[in-house]
Design a protein around this motif. Sequence first.
Motif, PDB file in Angstrom:
ATOM      1  N   LEU A 407       0.838  -1.199   0.000  1.00 43.06           N
ATOM      2  CA  LEU A 407       0.000   0.000   0.000  1.00 43.06           C
ATOM      3  C   LEU A 407       0.870   1.245   0.000  1.00 43.06           C
ATOM      4  CD1 LEU A 407      -2.727  -0.790   2.715  1.00 43.06           C
ATOM      5  CD2 LEU A 407      -3.056  -0.806   0.253  1.00 43.06           C
ATOM      6  N   THR A 408       0.374   2.287  -0.655  1.00 41.84           N
ATOM      7  CA  THR A 408       1.057   3.570  -0.585  1.00 41.84           C
ATOM      8  C   THR A 408       0.675   4.250   0.727  1.00 41.84           C
ATOM      9  OG1 THR A 408      -0.736   4.805  -1.626  1.00 41.84           O
ATOM     10  CG2 THR A 408       0.906   3.820  -3.087  1.00 41.84           C
ATOM     11  N   LEU A 409       1.406   5.306   1.080  1.00 40.78           N
ATOM     12  CA  LEU A 409       1.102   6.060   2.290  1.00 40.78           C
ATOM     13  C   LEU A 409      -0.298   6.656   2.215  1.00 40.78           C
ATOM     14  CD1 LEU A 409       2.389   6.920   4.966  1.00 40.78           C
ATOM     15  CD2 LEU A 409       3.197   8.986   3.831  1.00 40.78           C
ATOM     16  N   GLU A 410      -0.678   7.099   1.030  1.00 41.11           N
ATOM     17  CA  GLU A 410      -2.007   7.684   0.844  1.00 41.11           C
ATOM     18  C   GLU A 410      -3.098   6.630   1.032  1.00 41.11           C
ATOM     19  OE1 GLU A 410      -3.546   9.121  -3.107  1.00 41.11           O
ATOM     20  OE2 GLU A 410      -3.344  11.031  -2.078  1.00 41.11           O
ATOM     21  N   GLU A 411      -2.865   5.414   0.505  1.00 42.96           N
ATOM     22  CA  GLU A 411      -3.834   4.326   0.670  1.00 42.96           C
ATOM     23  C   GLU A 411      -3.955   3.925   2.134  1.00 42.96           C
ATOM     24  OE1 GLU A 411      -2.004   1.670  -2.058  1.00 42.96           O
ATOM     25  OE2 GLU A 411      -3.271   2.250  -3.755  1.00 42.96           O
ATOM     26  N   MET A 412      -2.814   3.946   2.851  1.00 37.79           N
ATOM     27  CA  MET A 412      -2.830   3.653   4.284  1.00 37.79           C
ATOM     28  C   MET A 412      -3.657   4.703   5.031  1.00 37.79           C
ATOM     29  SD  MET A 412      -1.148   1.065   5.713  1.00 37.79           S
ATOM     30  CE  MET A 412      -0.500   1.687   7.264  1.00 37.79           C
ATOM     31  N   GLU A 413      -3.477   5.965   4.645  1.00 41.58           N
ATOM     32  CA  GLU A 413      -4.217   7.048   5.288  1.00 41.58           C
ATOM     33  C   GLU A 413      -5.720   6.863   5.076  1.00 41.58           C
ATOM     34  OE1 GLU A 413      -3.782  11.878   5.529  1.00 41.58           O
ATOM     35  OE2 GLU A 413      -3.775  10.984   3.533  1.00 41.58           O
ATOM     36  N   LEU A 414      -6.110   6.550   3.838  1.00 43.61           N
ATOM     37  CA  LEU A 414      -7.521   6.331   3.524  1.00 43.61           C
ATOM     38  C   LEU A 414      -8.075   5.160   4.340  1.00 43.61           C
ATOM     39  CD1 LEU A 414     -10.103   6.684   1.865  1.00 43.61           C
ATOM     40  CD2 LEU A 414      -9.038   5.341   0.034  1.00 43.61           C
ATOM     41  N   LEU A 415      -7.315   4.071   4.423  1.00 43.73           N
ATOM     42  CA  LEU A 415      -7.747   2.891   5.172  1.00 43.73           C
ATOM     43  C   LEU A 415      -7.948   3.219   6.643  1.00 43.73           C
ATOM     44  CD1 LEU A 415      -8.210  -0.221   5.107  1.00 43.73           C
ATOM     45  CD2 LEU A 415      -5.780  -0.493   5.558  1.00 43.73           C
ATOM     46  N   MET A 416      -7.007   3.962   7.227  1.00 42.97           N
ATOM     47  CA  MET A 416      -7.092   4.310   8.649  1.00 42.97           C
ATOM     48  C   MET A 416      -8.281   5.235   8.927  1.00 42.97           C
ATOM     49  SD  MET A 416      -5.963   3.729  11.583  1.00 42.97           S
ATOM     50  CE  MET A 416      -4.465   2.825  11.184  1.00 42.97           C
ATOM     51  N   LEU A 446     -11.470  14.049   4.410  1.00 36.27           N
ATOM     52  CA  LEU A 446     -12.743  13.420   4.013  1.00 36.27           C
ATOM     53  C   LEU A 446     -13.175  13.902   2.635  1.00 36.27           C
ATOM     54  CD1 LEU A 446     -14.685  13.637   7.414  1.00 36.27           C
ATOM     55  CD2 LEU A 446     -13.703  11.589   6.373  1.00 36.27           C
ATOM     56  N   GLU A 447     -13.008  15.209   2.387  1.00 31.72           N
ATOM     57  CA  GLU A 447     -13.345  15.767   1.075  1.00 31.72           C
ATOM     58  C   GLU A 447     -12.390  15.259   0.007  1.00 31.72           C
ATOM     59  OE1 GLU A 447     -13.284  19.958   1.680  1.00 31.72           O
ATOM     60  OE2 GLU A 447     -15.126  19.983   2.877  1.00 31.72           O
ATOM     61  N   LYS A 448     -11.097  15.165   0.362  1.00 27.61           N
ATOM     62  CA  LYS A 448     -10.084  14.684  -0.581  1.00 27.61           C
ATOM     63  C   LYS A 448     -10.392  13.269  -1.050  1.00 27.61           C
ATOM     64  CE  LYS A 448      -5.169  13.397  -0.626  1.00 27.61           C
ATOM     65  NZ  LYS A 448      -3.909  13.377   0.161  1.00 27.61           N
ATOM     66  N   PHE A 449     -10.798  12.391  -0.094  1.00 29.02           N
ATOM     67  CA  PHE A 449     -11.032  10.989  -0.440  1.00 29.02           C
ATOM     68  C   PHE A 449     -12.491  10.707  -0.817  1.00 29.02           C
ATOM     69  CE2 PHE A 449      -7.275  10.458   2.502  1.00 29.02           C
ATOM     70  CZ  PHE A 449      -6.398  10.050   1.512  1.00 29.02           C
TER      71      PHE A 449
END
Length: 456
Positions: A407-416, A446-449
Motif C-alpha cells: 500500500l502507498t502512504l495515501e492508501e494507508m491514510e484512507l484505510l485508517m 474526508l473531502e479529498k477521499f
Amino acid sequence: MNKILIIDDDFAVQTSLQLLLQQAGFQVKTCDSPAVARELIPIFKPVLVILDLNFSIETSGEEGMKALKMLRAEFPEVLIILLTGWGTIDLAVEGMKLGAKDFLTKPWKNDHLLQSVRTILDLEEKTESISTRKKLDQKFDFEHIVGEDSQLLSILETIGRVAPTDAPVLITGESGTGKELIAEAIHQNSKRRIRPFVKVNLGGISATLFESELFGHVRGAFTDAKSDRIGRFELANRGTLFLDEIGDLDLSSQVKLLRVLQDRTFEPLGSSKSKTVDVRVICATNRNLEEMVAQGTFREDLFYRINLISVKLPALRERPTDIASLAMYFADNLKVIYERPQLKISSKALQWLQTLVLPGNIRQLKNLVEKTILLSPNDQLEISDFQKNITQVNSAPKNAFPEVGTLTLEEMELLMIRKAMSFHQNNISRVARSLGITRFALYRRLEKFGIPYSEE
C-alpha cells in the motif's frame, strides 16, 4: 537547415525572433498575418511555425486560435509553438489540445525559447526502431533496469530517444513500478548526466513548506529560518529535477510551480531578488491526472506544461515474464550485501514466483526476495522458502500492518480514516481525536477521499 516561420503582427517581435533564430543556425522568414502565412508556407516549406495568439487590440486570442485551426487543417505536418501573454494561458492550453507542440509566454527568455525549439525539432526526427534489449544496451545506459518484456522495451526505446532532448517527461504507473529508476535513466542518458539529479517527493511536503523546499529561503523569512537555505530548483541548476507524486500537489502550490516552469525564474522565500535556473523537469505520479484535471483538482495548464512526453509503466502483473529476471537480479545484489556468495533461487521457485499477484509490483517482489534471504538458512531458495513469507503475510493478525510495498502512504491514510469513521460511527470529533489531527484537517481529508460525513 531547419526552416522556421514567425507569424506576428509586431515588427519588433519579428525582428528579435528572426535574429535570435538565425544566430542559432535556423533559416527564418517572418510575416504579419495568418493570411500571408497561408500563401508563404507552400513556397517556404517551414518545419516549424511560431504563432502569436494575439492579432487584435483586445488581445482576445481568437484570431490566433483561428489561425492555429487553419494551419492544423491545411498544413498538418508543420510543427507549431504558440506565443502568448499570461492573460491567454487558457487559450494556449486549448491550442495544445488542437495540436500545438508548446506554448511560451511573453516576454520570452531567449535560452528557454531556443531550448523549446530544439527539443521539438529533435523529437520529430525519425530514428530507426531498436527491437532487442541487447541493441538498446549497446546504445544507452540502462544498467539498473531489468527485463525484456515488449512493453518495457518500447518504454526504454522512447526514453532513449527523448533523453538527449530537454523535453519535460511525465511518468505514470502504479506504486512500485520503477518510476524513479526511469527518471534516473533519462537523466543518465541526457546531456545533463554530469550535472545534479535532484529528487523531491512532493507528497511529503506540506503546502506551507512548498516554497521553502523548492525555491529556498533567506534568513528571517519565517520564525525558524535562522540561515539562508538553497531550494531544490537551484540545487538542480543545469541538471534534472525529479518531482515525484506531483498529483499530491495542492492547487496553490501548482500555480507557483507553473510560474517557475514558464519563466525559469523564482524568488527565494523572503527575498525580492529573482533567480534564473536551467533545469530539466521530470514528473511522476500514480494518479490519473487527466481525471484530476476534469475534477478541477489539477491545473490543466500545468498538466500540458509537464506532459510533452508521457511514459506509462506497466504493472508487474502485465509483464510476468520479467519476474524471474528481477528476482535473480535482487538475489545477486543481496548475496553480496549479506555475504552469501553461494546463494541462488531454484528454477522451480522462479517459475512459481511468476504466478504471484504482486499489487506492490517490483517493490513488493524485492521485499519478498530480501525477506526470504534473511530468514532462510539455505543457499538454494525453494518454493517453500518463499511460501513461508507469503503465508505469514496472508495469515497475519487482522490488525497487523500490511506488508511494505503493498500500500502507498495515501492508501494507508484512507484505510485508517475509514476504520476510524466506522469505529466511532462517523463522530467527527472522536475520529479526529483518535487520529491525532484537528477536525478541520479531518474535513479536508474526508473531502479529498470523497468520504461522506455530516457536519457536527
